[in-house]
Each structure stands twice: as structure tokens, then as C-alpha cells.
Enzyme design. Structure first.
Site, mmCIF file in Angstrom:
data_model
loop_
_atom_site.group_PDB
_atom_site.id
_atom_site.type_symbol
_atom_site.label_atom_id
_atom_site.label_comp_id
_atom_site.label_asym_id
_atom_site.label_seq_id
_atom_site.Cartn_x
_atom_site.Cartn_y
_atom_site.Cartn_z
ATOM 1 N N SER A 54 86.738 107.168 79.719
ATOM 2 C CA SER A 54 85.785 106.121 80.076
ATOM 3 C C SER A 54 86.452 104.748 80.063
ATOM 4 O O SER A 54 85.858 103.778 80.513
ATOM 5 C CB SER A 54 84.634 106.117 79.072
ATOM 6 O OG SER A 54 85.140 105.792 77.789
ATOM 7 N N GLY A 111 79.596 107.201 75.840
ATOM 8 C CA GLY A 111 78.928 107.780 74.656
ATOM 9 C C GLY A 111 77.450 107.484 74.587
ATOM 10 O O GLY A 111 76.714 108.142 73.847
ATOM 11 N N CYS A 130 88.837 112.309 76.902
ATOM 12 C CA CYS A 130 87.612 111.694 76.405
ATOM 13 C C CYS A 130 86.786 112.792 75.758
ATOM 14 O O CYS A 130 86.446 113.787 76.416
ATOM 15 C CB CYS A 130 86.865 111.081 77.591
ATOM 16 S SG CYS A 130 85.240 110.441 77.196
ATOM 17 N N ASN A 131 86.468 112.641 74.487
ATOM 18 C CA ASN A 131 85.672 113.658 73.795
ATOM 19 C C ASN A 131 84.280 113.786 74.420
ATOM 20 O O ASN A 131 83.749 114.888 74.553
ATOM 21 C CB ASN A 131 85.509 113.278 72.315
ATOM 22 C CG ASN A 131 86.798 113.381 71.540
ATOM 23 O OD1 ASN A 131 87.069 114.377 70.886
ATOM 24 N ND2 ASN A 131 87.624 112.355 71.610
ATOM 25 N N THR A 132 83.715 112.654 74.810
ATOM 26 C CA THR A 132 82.352 112.676 75.344
ATOM 27 C C THR A 132 82.315 113.389 76.694
ATOM 28 O O THR A 132 81.457 114.257 76.923
ATOM 29 C CB THR A 132 81.825 111.230 75.503
ATOM 30 O OG1 THR A 132 82.116 110.501 74.317
ATOM 31 C CG2 THR A 132 80.336 111.219 75.756
ATOM 32 N N CYS A 157 86.803 110.331 68.856
ATOM 33 C CA CYS A 157 86.708 109.550 70.090
ATOM 34 C C CYS A 157 88.095 108.973 70.323
ATOM 35 O O CYS A 157 88.701 108.426 69.394
ATOM 36 C CB CYS A 157 85.674 108.429 69.940
ATOM 37 S SG CYS A 157 85.719 107.206 71.283
ATOM 38 N N THR A 158 88.587 109.099 71.536
ATOM 39 C CA THR A 158 89.973 108.687 71.782
ATOM 40 C C THR A 158 90.173 107.170 71.623
ATOM 41 O O THR A 158 91.287 106.726 71.376
ATOM 42 C CB THR A 158 90.443 109.153 73.179
ATOM 43 O OG1 THR A 158 89.485 108.743 74.167
ATOM 44 C CG2 THR A 158 90.593 110.657 73.227
ATOM 45 N N HIS A 159 89.098 106.398 71.742
ATOM 46 C CA HIS A 159 89.228 104.951 71.522
ATOM 47 C C HIS A 159 89.579 104.631 70.067
ATOM 48 O O HIS A 159 90.188 103.594 69.788
ATOM 49 C CB HIS A 159 87.915 104.241 71.846
ATOM 50 C CG HIS A 159 87.696 103.971 73.299
ATOM 51 N ND1 HIS A 159 87.369 104.959 74.198
ATOM 52 C CD2 HIS A 159 87.749 102.810 74.014
ATOM 53 C CE1 HIS A 159 87.222 104.406 75.400
ATOM 54 N NE2 HIS A 159 87.448 103.122 75.314
HETATM 55 N N1 DGL Z 1 86.861 107.581 74.539
HETATM 56 C C1 DGL Z 1 85.702 108.359 74.718
HETATM 57 C C2 DGL Z 1 85.602 109.547 73.797
HETATM 58 O O1 DGL Z 1 86.616 110.050 73.358
HETATM 59 C C3 DGL Z 1 84.368 107.731 74.945
HETATM 60 C C4 DGL Z 1 84.041 106.392 74.471
HETATM 61 C C5 DGL Z 1 82.807 105.892 75.210
HETATM 62 O O2 DGL Z 1 82.972 105.538 76.366
HETATM 63 O O3 DGL Z 1 81.728 105.889 74.626
HETATM 64 O O4 DGL Z 1 84.544 110.033 73.533
#
Ligand code: DGL
Length: 292
Positions: free
Chosen positions: A13, A45, A76-78, A201-203
Site C-alpha cells: 500500500s 488496513g 503487504c500483510n493486509t 505490518c510491513t510498515h
Molecule cells: N504495509 C501494509 C501491511 O503490511 C499495510 C499498511 C496499510 O496500508 O494499512 O499490512
């Protein structure tokens, strides 16, 4: 699997998936990568499943239009939780590798039996996450484990915004991290304390120093970038061309990044996290996209 000379597509994302791209580049230095930061549509998310599936397909189309793709990493996990099954059905010949919160290694490592998971609401609410959690707990038996889940609303977006401003302006991110860590309970190695924290979450990799300070040095933080890179390497057919030497220019020549958000934000994040100079980042043209 896939055309060996093809490129590996990677998307998130926003800038979060750069943490996965970094691990991919380290694991497969001879491969070429194309990265899509969907920052113009972040955060995922807090979006509907329909929206995330539609964006994931639109991104896949955009990347396929740029040349042969031999595998796609959903960094991205989501998007993995919500869209990967639909992507696999829609593109049966293209291998998709997803990222999921590292519950299994966390449960294997915890001594207190309490594992914290920070992630987006979308990931934690998904049927896929629920299934993963139940499977991991059942497989770990007779070891007992309990997951303390914390949805971190606003944190991914704050991390994105921070990239657009000065990197020193960490107040909003730090406040959100503190709020969510406090909401999970006590951290440490004594009985009843959380001794392992999964970054779901990768962020959040980009705020791991802040999180580590808040939970204490003895608490283990677990992310998934390296495991995903190893899994991707197992699945792809490597390039057959003579490997480039590992000079700075060869490393950067093989990586192309696109964003639907602010180009300057991607450029600073790429330079900061991947040591990639700005000319490797590109602005994706505004597309006509009607949110479902
Ligand atoms: N980086 C994303 C993840 O791993 C999503 C963050 C987002 O856009 O809410 O879920």
C-alpha cells in the site's frame, strides 16, 4: 517457475514493502525487481476487502503491462490477508508470494507463552489471520501460547506521512507507538508478560527502534522479510544471464520503483532504506480508478 528472465514484481500500500524488497535484494542479488508503492490509495488496513482486491488487481495489471513478471510478492500483510486468494484465482499462471504475521516462529520462541501482535485492523479481522492463528496454536501443542492482538489504526499512514515530511519529525509516529504498546499490557520476561512482539505490518519495520525502546531490550521483535525472500527464492527460476558484480551501480540498475503517491516521499524512503538514488523512482500516471 515463470520466465527466468522476467522481473519480480513487489507491491504494498506504500513504502512498507520496501522492507521486504530490501530482504529480496539481499537474498537474490542477481534478480531484477519492480516495486509498486500504492501510497495514493493508502492505508489499506482501514479499507474494505473489495477495495483492496480491486487495487491489488489494478497494480498487477500495471506491472504486467511493463514487461514479463515471473513472480509477484505481495509485500503487504493486509493485501495478502484479503486479496491473495483472489489474485491467485485471477492469474493462475503467475506465482504470488504473500507476507503473513510470523506467528509460528514467535510461538516457538516465546518463554512466557505470551506473544504480542501489532498489525492493521484489516489483517487482524481477516478470516485468513484467524485460521493462521488457530493452526499455529494447534500445531504448537502441548506448548501453550496466547496472542495479544493490537490493531494500530493510523500508524501505517503516520509512517507514510513522516516520509513526506522531515525524517526528524517523529512525534505522531512515536505517540501512536506508545499508545498501542501501552494498550497491550506488560512486556518482559517474567511470567504473565509479553516477551515476543510480531510486527504484522510491513510498515512497522521502519519504527522498530521506537517499538524496541518501548517494550524493552529483552523483548524479541519478529518480522517476515527474510523468510519471504527465502520462500521467493525457492519458487522462482533464477536468471540465466551472467551475474552482475555487486557494485553500487549494478545493484541499483536492476531495481525500478513506482508510486501512486508523492514521488519525493518514495525517493527519500528508497534512499534511506535501500540506498537507491532518486532516478530509480517514478511517478505512476493517475489512473481512472473507481473505488468499489
Ligand atoms: N504495509 C501494509 C501491511 O503490511 C499495510 C499498511 C496499510 O496500508 O494499512 O499490512
Amino acid at each position: 517457475m515463470g520466465d527466468p528472465e522476467g522481473v519480480i514484481g513487489v507491491f504494498d500500500s506504500g513504502i512498507g514493502g520496501l522492507s521486504v524488497l530490501k530482504a529480496l535484494c539481499a537474498e537474490m542479488p542477481h534478480e531484477r525487481f519492480i516495486y509498486w508503492a500504492d501510497s495514493g490509495f493508502a492505508p489499506y488496513g482501514e479499507r474494505t476487502d473489495e477495495f483492496i482486491i480491486a487495487r491489488s488487481r489494478a497494480i498487477t495489471e500495471q506491472l504486467l503491462a511493463k514487461g514479463p513478471i515471473k513472480a509477484m510478492v505481495v509485500a503487504c500483510n493486509t493485501a495478502t490477508a484479503v486479496a491473495i486468494e483472489s489474485l491467485r484465482t485471477h492469474y493462475p499462471l503467475l506465482p504470488f508470494i504473500g507476507v503473513e504475521p510470523a506467528l509460528k516462529p514467535a510461538l516457538a520462541q516465546t518463554q512466557t507463552g505470551l506473544v504480542g501482535v501489532v498489525s492493521t485492523q484489516g489483517t487482524l479481522n481477516s478470516a485468513r489471520f484467524d485460521k493462521l492463528m488457530k493452526t499455529v496454536v494447534a500445531e504448537a501443542l502441548p506448548k501453550q501460547g496466547h496472542f495479544v492482538l493490537q490493531a494500530c489504526k493510523g500508524l501505517a499512514l503516520a509512517i507514510e506521512k513522516q516520509t513526506e515530511k522531515s525524517f526528524n519529525d517523529t512525534a505522531e509516529v512515536a505517540d501512536l507507538c506508545a499508545k498501542y504498546v501501552q494498550g497491550m499490557g506488560s512486556f518482559g520476561q517474567a511470567s504473565g508478560q509479553i516477551d515476543t512482539l510480531v510486527l504484522g505490518c510491513t510498515h512497522y519495520i521502519f519504527v522498530q527502534d521506537i517499538l524496541q525502546k518501548l517494550v524493552g531490550a529483552e523483548v524479541r521483535l519478529i518480522s517476515t522479510g527474510e523468510a519471504v525472500a527465502k520462500q521467493t527464492k525457492r519458487l522462482i527460476t533464477p536468471r540465466t544471464e551472467v551475474p552482475l558484480t555487486q557494485t553500487h551501480s549494478s545493484k541499483t540498475a536492476k531495481t525500478e520503483l513506482w508510486t501512486t503517491g508523492a514521488l519525493s516521499a518514495l525517493q527519500s524512503a528508497a534512499l534511506r532504506w535501500l540506498d537507491l538514488p532518486p532516478e530509480h523512482c517514478h511517478q505512476a500516471a493517475a489512473q481512472s480508478f473507481s473505488p468499489p
